[in-house]
Enzyme design. Structure first.
Site, short mmCIF file in Angstrom:
data_model
loop_
_atom_site.label_atom_id
_atom_site.label_comp_id
_atom_site.label_asym_id
_atom_site.label_seq_id
_atom_site.Cartn_x
_atom_site.Cartn_y
_atom_site.Cartn_z
N LYS A 86 13.02 1.79 -1.64
CA LYS A 86 12.46 2.84 -0.78
C LYS A 86 11.14 2.37 -0.20
O LYS A 86 10.29 1.83 -0.91
CB LYS A 86 12.22 4.11 -1.60
CG LYS A 86 13.50 4.76 -2.09
CD LYS A 86 13.20 5.98 -2.94
CE LYS A 86 12.70 7.15 -2.13
NZ LYS A 86 12.63 8.39 -2.97
N VAL A 87 11.00 2.61 1.11
CA VAL A 87 9.78 2.19 1.80
C VAL A 87 9.30 3.36 2.65
O VAL A 87 10.08 3.89 3.47
CB VAL A 87 10.07 0.99 2.75
CG1 VAL A 87 8.78 0.51 3.40
CG2 VAL A 87 10.77 -0.13 2.01
#
Ligand code: E4P
Length: 224
Positions: A86-87
């Site tokens: 996740k970014v």
């Protein structure tokens, strides 16, 4: 296939819900892990075990530069699980997503509050987008409309990005989102539990039992 995720680091609750629901995986974020007092190396083995080793696990990077996010993502990607990195879809995060996709890492763009932000992340190659439905609603905007517009853009452009809406505080938000044809969703444990319950169900089941016992006593259906 629709992907149902639970948004928690609580492996016990995941295992319990997985008995009744087809849980595809678990999403975490730094706040969820911090609140649970669990690092990634503690949380992931327990969550994977809770789903019998067949779990897609979403883990967020905490680095501050695109290069550092990439280095962190490479380490996460190398863990022995089906990991989605996740970014946050910030300007730096978008740069990191481009770098990660060049390395073949599966990426979810998170903290999405606007259509344009999500669309850019999709163009950068994000495999998943997590628009924050309740947080958008809580700011006086319309989380359902943001997801609807994003789904339309993805369809129009023929992008393979999946929407994975997150941040729910009630079941109506979830139902409204599901009507949009999203490919996946992540639910807090309490909302998933509420979706399985209805106050009329147990009285109906109790009535069946008492009617049956009056006529057939302890006999099972095939014995009657
Ligand atoms: C997804 O993993 C998000 O981080 C999460 O759903 C946000 O939910 P919240 O708004 O309840 O914190």
């Amino acid at each position: 296939m629709f992907e149902l995720y639970l948004d928690t680091a609580d492996a016990q609750q995941v295992a319990s819900l997985n008995q009744s629901l087809p849980v595809f995986g678990v999403t975490t974020n730094p706040s969820i892990l911090a609140k649970a007092g669990l690092g990634v190396n503690q949380a992931l083995p327990a969550l994977a075990k809770a789903l019998n080793g067949q779990a897609r696990l979403h883990v967020q990077v905490v680095s501050q530069t695109a290069e550092d996010m990439l280095a962190e993502a490479i380490k996460l990607h190398a863990l022995p699980y089906d990991i989605v990195v996740k970014v946050p879809a910030t300007r730096i995060g978008l740069a990191a997503i481009k770098l990660m996709k060049a390395e073949g890492i599966t990426v979810l763009a998170t903290a999405i509050y606007s259509v344009q932000q999500g669309f850019f992340a999709a163009l950068c190659g994000a495999d998943y987008l997590a628009p924050y439905v309740n947080r958008i609603d809580a700011m006086g905007a319309n989380g359902i409309a943001v997801v609807a517009d994003l789904q339309n853009l993805i369809n129009q452009q023929g992008l393979s990005t999946k929407l994975l809406p997150a941040s729910f505080k009630n079941t109506q938000q979830v139902l409204d989102i599901l009507q949009l044809g999203v490919a996946s969703i992540t639910l807090p444990v309490d909302i998933a539990e509420q979706m399985m319950n209805h106050p009329a169900v147990q009285p109906a089941v109790d009535q069946f039992s008492s009617d049956w016992q009056e006529s057939f006593g302890d006999k099972l259906a095939f014995e009657s």
